[in-house]
Design a protein around this motif. Sequence first.
Motif, short mmCIF file in Angstrom:
data_model
loop_
_atom_site.label_atom_id
_atom_site.label_comp_id
_atom_site.label_asym_id
_atom_site.label_seq_id
_atom_site.Cartn_x
_atom_site.Cartn_y
_atom_site.Cartn_z
N ALA A 25 -52.96 -14.62 3.79
CA ALA A 25 -52.73 -15.85 3.04
C ALA A 25 -51.47 -16.57 3.51
N ALA A 26 -50.43 -15.79 3.83
CA ALA A 26 -49.20 -16.39 4.33
C ALA A 26 -49.43 -17.06 5.68
N LEU A 27 -50.18 -16.41 6.55
CA LEU A 27 -50.46 -16.98 7.87
C LEU A 27 -51.22 -18.30 7.76
N LEU A 28 -52.12 -18.38 6.78
CA LEU A 28 -52.97 -19.57 6.64
C LEU A 28 -52.45 -20.58 5.64
N GLY A 29 -51.42 -20.21 4.85
CA GLY A 29 -50.91 -21.11 3.83
C GLY A 29 -51.89 -21.32 2.70
N THR A 30 -52.61 -20.25 2.31
CA THR A 30 -53.61 -20.34 1.26
C THR A 30 -53.31 -19.34 0.15
N GLU A 31 -54.14 -19.34 -0.87
CA GLU A 31 -54.02 -18.35 -1.94
C GLU A 31 -54.53 -16.99 -1.45
N VAL A 32 -53.99 -15.93 -2.04
CA VAL A 32 -54.44 -14.58 -1.71
C VAL A 32 -55.86 -14.39 -2.23
N PRO A 33 -56.79 -13.93 -1.40
CA PRO A 33 -58.17 -13.72 -1.87
C PRO A 33 -58.22 -12.74 -3.04
N ARG A 34 -59.13 -13.03 -3.97
CA ARG A 34 -59.28 -12.19 -5.16
C ARG A 34 -60.61 -11.45 -5.19
N ASP A 35 -61.49 -11.73 -4.20
CA ASP A 35 -62.78 -11.04 -4.17
C ASP A 35 -63.29 -11.01 -2.74
N LEU A 36 -64.43 -10.33 -2.54
CA LEU A 36 -64.98 -10.15 -1.20
C LEU A 36 -65.43 -11.47 -0.59
N ALA A 37 -65.96 -12.35 -1.42
CA ALA A 37 -66.42 -13.64 -0.90
C ALA A 37 -65.25 -14.45 -0.35
N ALA A 38 -64.12 -14.40 -1.02
CA ALA A 38 -62.94 -15.13 -0.55
C ALA A 38 -62.41 -14.51 0.75
N MET A 39 -62.50 -13.18 0.87
CA MET A 39 -62.13 -12.54 2.14
C MET A 39 -63.00 -13.05 3.28
N GLU A 40 -64.31 -13.08 3.03
CA GLU A 40 -65.23 -13.54 4.08
C GLU A 40 -64.94 -14.99 4.47
N ALA A 41 -64.63 -15.81 3.48
CA ALA A 41 -64.36 -17.22 3.75
C ALA A 41 -63.10 -17.40 4.59
N MET A 42 -62.18 -16.45 4.52
CA MET A 42 -60.90 -16.54 5.21
C MET A 42 -60.98 -16.16 6.68
N VAL A 43 -61.93 -15.32 7.03
CA VAL A 43 -61.94 -14.71 8.36
C VAL A 43 -62.09 -15.74 9.47
N GLY A 44 -62.92 -16.74 9.27
CA GLY A 44 -63.10 -17.75 10.32
C GLY A 44 -61.80 -18.44 10.67
N ASP A 45 -61.00 -18.77 9.65
CA ASP A 45 -59.72 -19.43 9.90
C ASP A 45 -58.73 -18.48 10.58
N LEU A 46 -58.77 -17.20 10.22
CA LEU A 46 -57.89 -16.23 10.89
C LEU A 46 -58.27 -16.09 12.36
N ALA A 47 -59.56 -15.97 12.65
CA ALA A 47 -60.01 -15.84 14.03
C ALA A 47 -59.62 -17.07 14.85
N ALA A 48 -59.63 -18.24 14.20
CA ALA A 48 -59.30 -19.48 14.89
C ALA A 48 -57.83 -19.53 15.32
N LEU A 49 -56.98 -18.66 14.77
CA LEU A 49 -55.57 -18.63 15.18
C LEU A 49 -55.41 -18.08 16.59
N GLY A 50 -56.44 -17.37 17.11
CA GLY A 50 -56.38 -17.02 18.51
C GLY A 50 -56.62 -15.58 18.90
N ALA A 51 -56.59 -14.64 17.97
CA ALA A 51 -56.83 -13.24 18.32
C ALA A 51 -58.33 -12.97 18.32
N PRO A 52 -58.90 -12.43 19.40
CA PRO A 52 -60.35 -12.23 19.45
C PRO A 52 -60.87 -11.14 18.52
N TYR A 53 -60.01 -10.18 18.17
CA TYR A 53 -60.40 -9.11 17.26
C TYR A 53 -59.39 -9.04 16.12
#
Length: 273
Positions: A147-175
Amino acid sequence: MVSRSIPNALTIAGSDPSGGAGLQADIKTFSALGVYATNVITAVIAQNTRGVVAVEPVSVGLIRTQLDNLLDDVEIDTVKIGMVASREVAQAIAAALARRRPRWIVLDPVMVAKSGDRLVDDEGLRAVRDILVPLADVITPNLPEAAALLGTEVPRDLAAMEAMVGDLAALGAPYGLLKGGHLPLDRCPDLLWVPNATRWLDAPRLRTRNLHGAGCALSSAIAAHLAHLPPTHPDVEQAIGDAKQWLLQALEASDRLTVGQGKGPPNHFHAWW
């Protein structure tokens, strides 16, 4: 070139006098998993199992000298990067690793200790995101760190985790491995991303207080397992899964240790002692 059967690993991290987290946890993990440990220290931290009382960053000049001196002499196969407190330090690390690129770089974006103590400021956070994440092969944020890396709220459930992953991957790390241990569940679901795919890696939630340095141990275990992969067709997903299983066993055996009055460490040498 002389053939080496034992890989060399480097941890770039802050210290922990109690031995459960940071540099000391990384060295124990590397050693337990059959890689030779080297280290560059980024900060001297006064802490124990109950919390952090002081952080003294190492000067960027000394960090740069540590890196250059080590890398001029030792061929490093895998690197784990932990605590980075400033943009200047991130730039020094990136420059040194770009000149002598190891096979693998794992970034654990350490920002908050298990005690809740903040370890880096906002500028340091942005430096990790902008400079080190794109350099890494694998990143291992927990939910507050993500959440700190993306400037968003901390996920509170599995769906919010899934929604976050695309933005994390877009930061540049392939895995990457988004760690879900902060969710109020009876399991600890982590979400793995690889190029063009995601997969849940589940684990039981153990009844233990001994979580001090668990994230450090996991990221350094991933780095160690990556170092053992063959150069052709390396199975990164398998290395991450094996590291997660090793940490689970270290946590299960943690009550064999008696370290401090707060959150104790995993038992890094559970397979040896």
